[in-house]
Motif scaffolding. Structure first.
Motif, PDB file in Angstrom:
ATOM      1  N   GLU A 185       0.841  -1.197   0.000  1.00  0.00           N
ATOM      2  CA  GLU A 185       0.000   0.000   0.000  1.00  0.00           C
ATOM      3  C   GLU A 185       0.875   1.246   0.000  1.00  0.00           C
ATOM      4  O   GLU A 185       1.908   1.299   0.660  1.00  0.00           O
ATOM      5  CB  GLU A 185      -0.906   0.018   1.232  1.00  0.00           C
ATOM      6  N   SER A 219       0.498   5.807  -0.179  1.00  0.00           N
ATOM      7  CA  SER A 219      -0.403   6.959  -0.087  1.00  0.00           C
ATOM      8  C   SER A 219       0.417   8.226   0.104  1.00  0.00           C
ATOM      9  O   SER A 219       1.616   8.183   0.354  1.00  0.00           O
ATOM     10  CB  SER A 219      -1.394   6.788   1.078  1.00  0.00           C
ATOM     11  N   PRO A 268      -2.910   9.358  -7.419  1.00  0.00           N
ATOM     12  CA  PRO A 268      -2.440   8.248  -6.589  1.00  0.00           C
ATOM     13  C   PRO A 268      -1.081   7.727  -7.057  1.00  0.00           C
ATOM     14  O   PRO A 268      -0.768   7.745  -8.255  1.00  0.00           O
ATOM     15  CB  PRO A 268      -3.536   7.184  -6.773  1.00  0.00           C
ATOM     16  N   VAL A 295       2.114   5.315  -8.107  1.00  0.00           N
ATOM     17  CA  VAL A 295       2.286   4.133  -8.959  1.00  0.00           C
ATOM     18  C   VAL A 295       3.196   3.148  -8.240  1.00  0.00           C
ATOM     19  O   VAL A 295       4.278   3.518  -7.755  1.00  0.00           O
ATOM     20  CB  VAL A 295       2.883   4.517 -10.324  1.00  0.00           C
ATOM     21  N   VAL A 341      -3.722  -4.371  -9.264  1.00  0.00           N
ATOM     22  CA  VAL A 341      -3.589  -3.016  -8.712  1.00  0.00           C
ATOM     23  C   VAL A 341      -4.955  -2.362  -8.631  1.00  0.00           C
ATOM     24  O   VAL A 341      -5.775  -2.482  -9.540  1.00  0.00           O
ATOM     25  CB  VAL A 341      -2.643  -2.161  -9.586  1.00  0.00           C
ATOM     26  N   GLN A 342      -5.186  -1.635  -7.529  1.00  0.00           N
ATOM     27  CA  GLN A 342      -6.417  -0.864  -7.392  1.00  0.00           C
ATOM     28  C   GLN A 342      -6.135   0.400  -6.587  1.00  0.00           C
ATOM     29  O   GLN A 342      -5.247   0.438  -5.736  1.00  0.00           O
ATOM     30  CB  GLN A 342      -7.512  -1.683  -6.708  1.00  0.00           C
ATOM     31  N   SER A 343      -6.909   1.469  -6.887  1.00  0.00           N
ATOM     32  CA  SER A 343      -6.793   2.732  -6.147  1.00  0.00           C
ATOM     33  C   SER A 343      -7.904   2.806  -5.117  1.00  0.00           C
ATOM     34  O   SER A 343      -9.083   2.582  -5.433  1.00  0.00           O
ATOM     35  CB  SER A 343      -6.881   3.920  -7.110  1.00  0.00           C
ATOM     36  N   SER A 373      -4.148   7.235  -2.739  1.00  0.00           N
ATOM     37  CA  SER A 373      -3.626   5.951  -2.263  1.00  0.00           C
ATOM     38  C   SER A 373      -3.820   4.855  -3.320  1.00  0.00           C
ATOM     39  O   SER A 373      -4.757   4.896  -4.112  1.00  0.00           O
ATOM     40  CB  SER A 373      -4.298   5.540  -0.959  1.00  0.00           C
ATOM     41  N   THR A 374      -2.912   3.870  -3.291  1.00  0.00           N
ATOM     42  CA  THR A 374      -2.939   2.745  -4.229  1.00  0.00           C
ATOM     43  C   THR A 374      -2.571   1.468  -3.479  1.00  0.00           C
ATOM     44  O   THR A 374      -1.704   1.480  -2.598  1.00  0.00           O
ATOM     45  CB  THR A 374      -1.942   2.954  -5.382  1.00  0.00           C
ATOM     46  N   SER A 423      -1.494  -2.641  -4.268  1.00  0.00           N
ATOM     47  CA  SER A 423      -1.064  -3.613  -5.268  1.00  0.00           C
ATOM     48  C   SER A 423      -0.857  -4.956  -4.579  1.00  0.00           C
ATOM     49  O   SER A 423      -0.265  -5.026  -3.499  1.00  0.00           O
ATOM     50  CB  SER A 423       0.236  -3.172  -5.941  1.00  0.00           C
ATOM     51  N   ALA A 441       7.269   2.803  -4.774  1.00  0.00           N
ATOM     52  CA  ALA A 441       6.185   3.752  -5.043  1.00  0.00           C
ATOM     53  C   ALA A 441       6.771   5.023  -5.646  1.00  0.00           C
ATOM     54  O   ALA A 441       7.851   5.470  -5.250  1.00  0.00           O
ATOM     55  CB  ALA A 441       5.427   4.068  -3.766  1.00  0.00           C
TER      56      ALA A 441
END
Length: 346
Positions: free
Chosen positions: A94, A96, A101, A103, A119-121, A126-127, A129, A148
Motif C-alpha cells: 500500500e 499513499s 495516486p 504508482v 492493482v487498485q486505487s 492511495s494505491t 497492489s 512507489a
C-alpha cells in the motif's frame, strides 16, 4: 482574479484565461491556467466573477489554494511465516500521500516483476497492489521490493522491502571419484608397478571408487541415502564418511547406476544418476609364451593372475594337437575363469 497581494508577486509571470461558450446551453466556461504556482499562491483566494448585464451586480465564487501533504509513504505486508517452495502466496503493498495516486512496482533480486499483479486505487491519494508469488528455491534469500512513485513528481519515491526465506526440497547431485589400486593402464609404468589416481573411465576390478553426494537445501538436509539401480545400496566393503561413500574391491556386480537421496522436513530430493564403467567385468590376465608340444599329448597352462579376488574358479582348457606325424610343433592354448556365473576365456 487573484488577491492583490498575489498579483504583486506575479509580475512577469504569464497566466492565461480561455473562455468557452456553449451556444446550446445557458452557461459559459472560462478556464484559468497558472503558468507557475509558488508559495505566494498558498492560503490566497482565487475568485471568478461573472456578469451578463451592467444592470445587475456580478456574481462571484472563490477558492483558496492549499498545499497538499506530499509525504509519500509505502508499506509492504509480507507473510510472517517462512515460505514453502512450490506454494503460492499473496503479498500486498500500500502507498499513499500524493495526488494523483502513486504508482507501485514490484522487484525481486533486482528484477522487475510484471506478471500476477493486481492493482487498485483506494482513494484520491492511495494505491494498493497485490502480488501472487509462487515460491521457489531460487527465491530463498532474495530481496523483494515494493517501489512507489508520484506520477507528476518523478523525484518523489519511496520503497519498502523484505528478504524472503523459502524452505524447499533438497536439490542433490552425485559424482564419482575413482582411485586405482591395481597397476597402471595400458602398459604405462607396467614394468615398475607404478599406480595412482585414475578417472572413472579407468577404473578396473579391485579398484576403489568414492560416491560424493552434494545437496542444496533449506532447512539443511539431515540424511542422505545412496541408491544402486533404484534401490538402497546394500554392499559389504564400504566406508562411509559424512556424505561420501567409498566402494572397495569393485567387481562386475557393481556395474550400474548410482544416485543419492537427500532428505529434510520439506521432502526427499533425488540426484542425477552416474554409472560405473563396464570395464569392471571380470577378466583373467596371463602371459603369452611359445611352448613345445608333442603330437598326441595333452598340455596345460598355468595362471599368472586372475581378478577379481574371491569366488574365482580356475580350470584348464586342454589343447590336443591333431597332427598325425610324430614331430615337435608350436602351439597356443586357452584358459577359462568362472566368476559368479560369468565365463571368460583367454
Amino acid at each position: 482574479m487573484l488577491d492583490k497581494e498575489v498579483e504583486e508577486h506575479q509580475e512577469g509571470v504569464k497566466s492565461t484565461a480561455t473562455p468557452t461558450v456553449t451556444p446550446t446551453a445557458a452557461y459559459a466556461t472560462n478556464t484559468l491556467r497558472l503558468a507557475s504556482v509558488s508559495s505566494a499562491h498558498l492560503t490566497q483566494n482565487l475568485t471568478c466573477k461573472a456578469a451578463n448585464t451592467p444592470a445587475l451586480a456580478s456574481l462571484s465564487a472563490s477558492v483558496m489554494l492549499r498545499e497538499l501533504d506530499s509525504e509519500l509513504q509505502v508499506s509492504l505486508h509480507a507473510p510472517k511465516e517462512k515460505l514453502s517452495g512450490g506454494h503460492p502466496y499473496n503479498i500486498k503493498c500500500e502507498a499513499s500521500g500524493v495526488r494523483p495516486p502513486p504508482v507501485l512496482t514490484w522487484w525481486l533480486r533486482g528484477q522487475h516483476l510484471t506478471h500476477d499483479i493486481h492493482v487498485q486505487s483506494l482513494g484520491l491519494d492511495s494505491t494498493v497492489s497485490e502480488l501472487s508469488l509462487l515460491a521457489t528455491a531460487g527465491d530463498d534469500g532474495g530481496l523483494l521490493e515494493c517501489r512507489a512513485a508520484a506520477p507528476t513528481l518523478p523525484h518523489l519515491t519511496a520503497t519498502d522491502s523484505t528478504r524472503l526465506t523459502v524452505h524447499y526440497v533438497p536439490e542433490a547431485s552425485i559424482t564419482i571419484e575413482g582411485v586405482g589400486v591395481v597397476g597402471v593402464e595400458d602398459g604405462v609404468g607396467a614394468e615398475d608397478g607404478e599406480s595412482g589416481e585414475k578417472s572413472v573411465g579407468g577404473l578396473r576390478a579391485d579398484d576403489s571408487a568414492t560416491l560424493v553426494c552434494v545437496a542444496r537445501a533449506n532447512p539443511p538436509a539431515y540424511n542422505v541415502t545412496f541408491m544402486f539401480n533404484g534401490r538402497p545400496l546394500r554392499r559389504p566393503n564400504t566406508v562411509r564418511s559424512d556424505w561420501n561413500l567409498t566402494l572397495k574391491y569393485l567387481g562386475h556386480k557393481d556395474v550400474g547406476l548410482y544416485t543419492c537421496v537427500a532428505s529434510n522436513p520439506e521432502g526427499d530430493g533425488e540426484s542425477n544418476a552416474v554409472a560405473l564403467p563396464h570395464r569392471l567385468c571380470p577378466g583373467v590376465e596371463g602371459r603369452s609364451e611359445e611352448v613345445l608340444a608333442v603330437v598326441g599329448r595333452r598340455w596345460r597352462w598355468s595362471v599368472v593372475r586372475a581378478s577379481p579376488q574371491g569366488h574365482l574358479h580356475l580350470g584348464e582348457r586342454h589343447l590336443h594337437l591333431q597332427h598325425e606325424t610324430d614331430q615337435v610343433i608350436t602351439g597356443t592354448h586357452g584358459l577359462w575363469a568362472d566368476v559368479d556365473g560369468v565365463d571368460e576365456s583367454r
